[in-house]
Design an enzyme around this catalytic site. Structure first.
Site, PDB file in Angstrom:
ATOM      1  N   CYS A 169       0.832  -1.207   0.000  1.00  0.00           N
ATOM      2  CA  CYS A 169       0.000   0.000   0.000  1.00  0.00           C
ATOM      3  C   CYS A 169       0.868   1.259   0.000  1.00  0.00           C
ATOM      4  O   CYS A 169       1.877   1.340   0.705  1.00  0.00           O
ATOM      5  CB  CYS A 169      -0.922  -0.006   1.219  1.00  0.00           C
ATOM      6  SG  CYS A 169      -2.041   1.415   1.254  1.00  0.00           S
TER       7      CYS A 169
ATOM      8  N   CYS B 221       0.608   4.574   7.054  1.00  0.00           N
ATOM      9  CA  CYS B 221      -0.044   4.391   8.365  1.00  0.00           C
ATOM     10  C   CYS B 221       0.906   3.620   9.297  1.00  0.00           C
ATOM     11  O   CYS B 221       1.305   2.483   8.979  1.00  0.00           O
ATOM     12  CB  CYS B 221      -1.369   3.661   8.192  1.00  0.00           C
ATOM     13  SG  CYS B 221      -2.405   4.420   6.911  1.00  0.00           S
TER      14      CYS B 221
ATOM     15  N   CYS C 111       0.417  -0.169  10.323  1.00  0.00           N
ATOM     16  CA  CYS C 111      -0.095  -1.146   9.355  1.00  0.00           C
ATOM     17  C   CYS C 111       0.967  -2.063   8.761  1.00  0.00           C
ATOM     18  O   CYS C 111       1.992  -1.601   8.232  1.00  0.00           O
ATOM     19  CB  CYS C 111      -0.829  -0.427   8.234  1.00  0.00           C
ATOM     20  SG  CYS C 111      -1.720  -1.583   7.160  1.00  0.00           S
TER      21      CYS C 111
ATOM     22  N   CYS D 134     -16.581  -9.311   5.708  1.00  0.00           N
ATOM     23  CA  CYS D 134     -15.887  -8.046   5.466  1.00  0.00           C
ATOM     24  C   CYS D 134     -14.655  -8.300   4.602  1.00  0.00           C
ATOM     25  O   CYS D 134     -13.840  -9.163   4.937  1.00  0.00           O
ATOM     26  CB  CYS D 134     -15.433  -7.426   6.775  1.00  0.00           C
ATOM     27  SG  CYS D 134     -16.715  -7.335   8.009  1.00  0.00           S
TER      28      CYS D 134
ATOM     29  N   CYS E 187     -19.464  -6.163   3.824  1.00  0.00           N
ATOM     30  CA  CYS E 187     -18.759  -4.931   4.174  1.00  0.00           C
ATOM     31  C   CYS E 187     -17.451  -4.933   3.393  1.00  0.00           C
ATOM     32  O   CYS E 187     -16.858  -6.001   3.194  1.00  0.00           O
ATOM     33  CB  CYS E 187     -18.484  -4.908   5.680  1.00  0.00           C
ATOM     34  SG  CYS E 187     -17.610  -3.419   6.219  1.00  0.00           S
TER      35      CYS E 187
ATOM     36  N   CYS F  14     -19.236   1.784   8.957  1.00  0.00           N
ATOM     37  CA  CYS F  14     -18.499   1.106  10.025  1.00  0.00           C
ATOM     38  C   CYS F  14     -17.262   1.958  10.267  1.00  0.00           C
ATOM     39  O   CYS F  14     -16.427   2.107   9.371  1.00  0.00           O
ATOM     40  CB  CYS F  14     -18.127  -0.303   9.576  1.00  0.00           C
ATOM     41  SG  CYS F  14     -16.969  -1.120  10.681  1.00  0.00           S
TER      42      CYS F  14
ATOM     43  N   ARG G 244     -17.655  -3.044  18.227  1.00  0.00           N
ATOM     44  CA  ARG G 244     -16.982  -4.321  17.912  1.00  0.00           C
ATOM     45  C   ARG G 244     -15.636  -4.409  18.616  1.00  0.00           C
ATOM     46  O   ARG G 244     -14.756  -3.555  18.416  1.00  0.00           O
ATOM     47  CB  ARG G 244     -16.806  -4.465  16.394  1.00  0.00           C
ATOM     48  CG  ARG G 244     -16.222  -5.816  15.978  1.00  0.00           C
ATOM     49  CD  ARG G 244     -16.274  -6.030  14.466  1.00  0.00           C
ATOM     50  NE  ARG G 244     -17.609  -5.771  13.983  1.00  0.00           N
ATOM     51  CZ  ARG G 244     -17.904  -4.919  12.994  1.00  0.00           C
ATOM     52  NH1 ARG G 244     -16.959  -4.287  12.364  1.00  0.00           N
ATOM     53  NH2 ARG G 244     -19.156  -4.722  12.638  1.00  0.00           N
TER      54      ARG G 244
HETATM   55  N1  SAM Z   1      -6.838   0.639   3.371  1.00  0.00           N
HETATM   56  C1  SAM Z   1      -8.051   0.728   4.070  1.00  0.00           C
HETATM   57  C2  SAM Z   1      -8.091   1.883   5.032  1.00  0.00           C
HETATM   58  O1  SAM Z   1      -7.075   2.489   5.308  1.00  0.00           O
HETATM   59  O2  SAM Z   1      -9.178   2.205   5.522  1.00  0.00           O
HETATM   60  C3  SAM Z   1      -8.491  -0.537   4.756  1.00  0.00           C
HETATM   61  C4  SAM Z   1      -7.583  -1.454   5.455  1.00  0.00           C
HETATM   62  S1  SAM Z   1      -7.024  -0.998   7.078  1.00  0.00           S
HETATM   63  C5  SAM Z   1      -5.952  -2.361   7.321  1.00  0.00           C
HETATM   64  C6  SAM Z   1      -8.423  -1.188   8.156  1.00  0.00           C
HETATM   65  C7  SAM Z   1      -8.232  -0.840   9.606  1.00  0.00           C
HETATM   66  O3  SAM Z   1      -7.593  -1.902  10.295  1.00  0.00           O
HETATM   67  C8  SAM Z   1      -7.395   0.358   9.946  1.00  0.00           C
HETATM   68  O4  SAM Z   1      -8.092   1.541   9.769  1.00  0.00           O
HETATM   69  C9  SAM Z   1      -7.070   0.106  11.413  1.00  0.00           C
HETATM   70  O5  SAM Z   1      -8.084   0.636  12.248  1.00  0.00           O
HETATM   71  C10 SAM Z   1      -7.062  -1.406  11.510  1.00  0.00           C
HETATM   72  N2  SAM Z   1      -5.690  -1.918  11.694  1.00  0.00           N
HETATM   73  C11 SAM Z   1      -4.766  -2.057  10.722  1.00  0.00           C
HETATM   74  N3  SAM Z   1      -3.608  -2.529  11.234  1.00  0.00           N
HETATM   75  C12 SAM Z   1      -3.806  -2.705  12.557  1.00  0.00           C
HETATM   76  C13 SAM Z   1      -2.976  -3.156  13.620  1.00  0.00           C
HETATM   77  N4  SAM Z   1      -1.705  -3.516  13.427  1.00  0.00           N
HETATM   78  N5  SAM Z   1      -3.493  -3.206  14.864  1.00  0.00           N
HETATM   79  C14 SAM Z   1      -4.780  -2.837  15.074  1.00  0.00           C
HETATM   80  N6  SAM Z   1      -5.614  -2.393  14.102  1.00  0.00           N
HETATM   81  C15 SAM Z   1      -5.136  -2.304  12.862  1.00  0.00           C
HETATM   82 FE1  SF4 Z   2      -2.854   1.238   3.373  1.00  0.00          FE
HETATM   83 FE2  SF4 Z   2      -2.794  -0.014   5.743  1.00  0.00          FE
HETATM   84 FE3  SF4 Z   2      -3.074   2.651   5.644  1.00  0.00          FE
HETATM   85 FE4  SF4 Z   2      -5.109   1.066   4.813  1.00  0.00          FE
HETATM   86  S1  SF4 Z   2      -4.316   1.194   6.896  1.00  0.00           S
HETATM   87  S2  SF4 Z   2      -4.310   2.888   3.795  1.00  0.00           S
HETATM   88  S3  SF4 Z   2      -3.934  -0.668   3.951  1.00  0.00           S
HETATM   89  S4  SF4 Z   2      -1.270   1.463   4.952  1.00  0.00           S
END
Ligand code: SAM
Ligand code: SF4
Ligand code: DTB
Length: 317
Positions: free
Chosen positions: A50, A54, A57, A94, A127, A187, A259
């Site tokens: 990606c 973030c 992530c 989802c 979802c 959500c 959740r």
């Molecule tokens: N790319 C999309 C976005 O940014 O909305 C969807 C995927 S993102 C992985 C979905 C959510 O998963 C994130 O907004 C975050 O709240 C949660 N998430 C991702 N990595 C995580 C982690 N290591 N620990 C806890 N929650 C996490």
């Molecule tokens: Fe990309 Fe992860 Fe950020 Fe979603 S949360 S935009 S998958 S880096």
């Protein structure tokens, strides 16, 4: 009832814990019948690589996390996983894609639309979480019968810029508005354990509670620290702080499904029981989240039985 002010939220959050829990339980019993827990299964339909940074992530190309990028799954593969999730008792399916966002003219988006239609035909709620949306993409998802779109605010607005630099908190609110204008359920929740203060957590709840309407579901994730990310060394969230956040969210968002989300594998049965008592009434169900582990279905069914809770739909439905 108007949404609680930030001062109201501060007062709630600082109540003696048992007082807060009693208030949250009362709000829960007023708005929710029975002892049902919604089960949502999660599938990463496009993993890793990606463009966004973030800090939490595993799927960001900015961090060396060892997650292998994989292309978008075929519709048949996705439907086969959804069928298995349904057979195990999941009500909602989802699908997550590691994208900055999608446009309606993106050919990959057409495949996601097809997957939404096919999973919907199984009789499951659907979802997706695909990042930022255009108005057209949001409308197309609604036309395909999508139940809900997941797009988290993730933390309070003042903390967001310390976690992500490639897009802004306002970008997230813009997508959230498009989701709601298209008539999709929203959500939207966040993550605890990213170095935020109690005030940041309350600001996040304030933002969620002021949405019109408030999100249909509110995932509360505990950070699963991913080696290779800037947040890899964050200490775990204190379970009593987690219970406080869930209880405050339950009171501020009485009609939203709260959740208990990522990080549940690190919680004892007793800790999860406390979170359900505080107002959580939904979980991610199935042994994998997107890239990290989750308790297995047998373990979760045992836990629900032990707590005299029931899946929102019969496990055999
Ligand atoms: N790319 C999309 C976005 O940014 O909305 C969807 C995927 S993102 C992985 C979905 C959510 O998963 C994130 O907004 C975050 O709240 C949660 N998430 C991702 N990595 C995580 C982690 N290591 N620990 C806890 N929650 C996490
Ligand atoms: Fe990309 Fe992860 Fe950020 Fe979603 S949360 S935009 S998958 S880096
Ligand atoms: C949400 O709030 N939590 C889910 C779902 N929405 C997409 C994702 C949790 C991901 C946990 C980290 C991982 O498995 O990579």
């Amino acid at each position: 009832m108007p949404p609680p002010s930030l001062d109201d939220l501060r007062r709630l959050y600082r109540l003696p814990l048992f007082h807060l829990l009693v208030r949250a339980r009362a709000a829960h019993e007023e708005h929710w019948e029975g002892e049902e827990i919604q089960l949502c299964s999660l599938l990463s339909i496009k993993t890793g690589g990606c463009s966004e940074d973030c800090g939490y992530c595993a799927q960001s190309a900015h961090h060396a996390t060892g997650v292998k990028p994989t292309p978008l799954m075929e519709v048949e593969e996705i439907v086969a996983v959804a069928q298995r999730a349904k057979a195990l008792g999941a009500e909602r399916f989802c699908m997550g894609a590691a994208w900055k966002g999608v446009r309606e003219d993106d050919p990959r988006f057409a495949r996601v639309i097809e997957a939404v239609r096919e999973v919907g035909r199984l009789g499951m709620e659907t979802c997706v979480t695909l990042g930022q949306l255009t108005d057209g993409a949001a409308r197309a998802l609604k036309e395909a019968g999508l139940t809900a779109y997941n797009h988290n605010v993730d933390t309070g607005p003042e903390h967001y810029g310390k976690i992500v630099t490639t897009h802004t908190f306002q970008d997230r609110l813009d997508t959230i508005r498009r989701v709601q204008e298209a008539g999709l359920s929203l959500c939207c929740g966040g993550i605890l354990g990213m170095g935020e203060s109690a005030e940041d957590r309350l600001r996040m709840i304030e933002v969620l509670a002021r949405m019109t309407p408030p999100p249909e579901s509110v995932p509360i994730n505990c950070l699963t620290p991913i080696p290779g990310t800037p947040l890899e060394d964050q200490p775990p969230v204190d379970i009593l702080d987690l219970a406080r956040v869930i209880a405050t969210a339950r009171i501020a968002l009485p009609k939203s499904r709260v959740r208990l989300s990522a990080g549940r594998h690190a919680l004892s049965r007793e800790a999860q029981a406390l979170c359900f008592f505080a107002g959580a009434n939904s979980i991610f169900y199935g042994e994998k989240l997107l890239t990290t582990q989750n308790p297995g279905p047998d373990e979760d069914m045992d836990l629900l039985r032990a707590l005299d809770l029931a899946p929102k739909r019969a496990a055999t439905a």
